[in-house]
Scaffold this motif. Sequence first.
Motif, PDB file in Angstrom:
ATOM      1  N   THR A  19     -21.984   3.552  36.746  1.00  0.00           N
ATOM      2  CA  THR A  19     -21.043   2.582  36.185  1.00  0.00           C
ATOM      3  C   THR A  19     -19.620   3.121  36.081  1.00  0.00           C
ATOM      4  O   THR A  19     -18.726   2.405  35.630  1.00  0.00           O
ATOM      5  CB  THR A  19     -21.520   2.116  34.792  1.00  0.00           C
ATOM      6  OG1 THR A  19     -21.657   3.252  33.927  1.00  0.00           O
ATOM      7  CG2 THR A  19     -22.842   1.379  34.885  1.00  0.00           C
ATOM      8  N   ARG A  48     -25.050  -6.626  42.830  1.00  0.00           N
ATOM      9  CA  ARG A  48     -23.690  -7.151  42.781  1.00  0.00           C
ATOM     10  C   ARG A  48     -23.726  -8.634  43.137  1.00  0.00           C
ATOM     11  O   ARG A  48     -24.318  -9.033  44.145  1.00  0.00           O
ATOM     12  CB  ARG A  48     -22.811  -6.374  43.759  1.00  0.00           C
ATOM     13  CG  ARG A  48     -21.349  -6.653  43.632  1.00  0.00           C
ATOM     14  CD  ARG A  48     -20.474  -5.659  44.396  1.00  0.00           C
ATOM     15  NE  ARG A  48     -20.932  -5.294  45.716  1.00  0.00           N
ATOM     16  CZ  ARG A  48     -21.328  -4.065  46.063  1.00  0.00           C
ATOM     17  NH1 ARG A  48     -21.336  -3.082  45.190  1.00  0.00           N
ATOM     18  NH2 ARG A  48     -21.717  -3.811  47.292  1.00  0.00           N
ATOM     19  N   SER A  49     -23.053  -9.437  42.302  1.00  0.00           N
ATOM     20  CA  SER A  49     -22.991 -10.873  42.557  1.00  0.00           C
ATOM     21  C   SER A  49     -21.993 -11.155  43.674  1.00  0.00           C
ATOM     22  O   SER A  49     -21.190 -10.283  44.021  1.00  0.00           O
ATOM     23  CB  SER A  49     -22.563 -11.602  41.281  1.00  0.00           C
ATOM     24  OG  SER A  49     -21.194 -11.340  41.017  1.00  0.00           O
ATOM     25  N   SER A  57     -19.335 -12.637  43.483  1.00  0.00           N
ATOM     26  CA  SER A  57     -17.966 -12.469  42.955  1.00  0.00           C
ATOM     27  C   SER A  57     -17.574 -10.993  42.828  1.00  0.00           C
ATOM     28  O   SER A  57     -16.432 -10.684  42.504  1.00  0.00           O
ATOM     29  CB  SER A  57     -17.841 -13.157  41.595  1.00  0.00           C
ATOM     30  OG  SER A  57     -18.628 -12.473  40.638  1.00  0.00           O
ATOM     31  N   GLU A  66     -19.085  -8.739  40.696  1.00  0.00           N
ATOM     32  CA  GLU A  66     -19.513  -8.169  39.418  1.00  0.00           C
ATOM     33  C   GLU A  66     -20.893  -7.540  39.554  1.00  0.00           C
ATOM     34  O   GLU A  66     -21.756  -8.066  40.259  1.00  0.00           O
ATOM     35  CB  GLU A  66     -19.551  -9.257  38.336  1.00  0.00           C
ATOM     36  CG  GLU A  66     -18.204  -9.872  38.040  1.00  0.00           C
ATOM     37  CD  GLU A  66     -17.249  -8.877  37.419  1.00  0.00           C
ATOM     38  OE1 GLU A  66     -17.665  -8.128  36.524  1.00  0.00           O
ATOM     39  OE2 GLU A  66     -16.085  -8.841  37.852  1.00  0.00           O
ATOM     40  N   HIS A  67     -21.091  -6.400  38.859  1.00  0.00           N
ATOM     41  CA  HIS A  67     -22.387  -5.725  38.881  1.00  0.00           C
ATOM     42  C   HIS A  67     -23.227  -6.128  37.674  1.00  0.00           C
ATOM     43  O   HIS A  67     -22.712  -6.241  36.565  1.00  0.00           O
ATOM     44  CB  HIS A  67     -22.201  -4.203  38.856  1.00  0.00           C
ATOM     45  CG  HIS A  67     -21.845  -3.637  40.170  1.00  0.00           C
ATOM     46  ND1 HIS A  67     -20.557  -3.441  40.560  1.00  0.00           N
ATOM     47  CD2 HIS A  67     -22.620  -3.228  41.205  1.00  0.00           C
ATOM     48  CE1 HIS A  67     -20.530  -2.940  41.771  1.00  0.00           C
ATOM     49  NE2 HIS A  67     -21.773  -2.789  42.190  1.00  0.00           N
TER      50      HIS A  67
END
Length: 193
Positions: free
Chosen positions: A7, A152-153, A155, A157-158
């Motif tokens: 992260t 991961r999406s 967009s 984002e994780h």
Amino acid sequence: MAHGALTEPLHSPEEAGLPRLFLGYNTLPDAPFPMVGFLEYDMDRGAADHDLSHVLRMLAESLRSQPVPPEGTFDETHRRMAVLLRADAMVIVFSGRAFSPEQSPPARALWENLVEGYYHEGDAEACAGAREASVGLGVDRADGRVLLMAERSPSGEHAPPQRVGDDPEGTLFDLLGEILEAQYAWTRAAFGL
């Protein structure tokens, strides 16, 4: 430590997708300093052009061949820091594709190839149902191993990292262990620990 490395934000957009290697300190019991920490190795951007197992083999060999500085090179302050910052773990983070080996035979075969170091460019893209993800593989000097994945999406984002499997194994884990052992042996020799 593996969760923290996975992260850890990237320093620049051009580094996105490049493998990132981290050395962890004081992750095993009875640490000389009661705080876990980790530092990122400076990976050559050219590493992305090679198979990850090849890069890890070269790093292990490079560490094993590093000359040990002569006695007296480091003062007492540096020696004390080396004692407090015991190298205990190694984590590599890379971009990949998430898939569910327990749900399909092709995904299971792809997973086995990945952990054994036989992954070929394009295999994950060809796997039905695979999704973009960040992957973290970690080992420690007690041969503890962990595999984390953060999907991961679209967009970008994780999702929160999830542990995959109970006892992961394979070539990449073995190579991380070799790098960690080489780093630990060099540090002990260089600082007279």
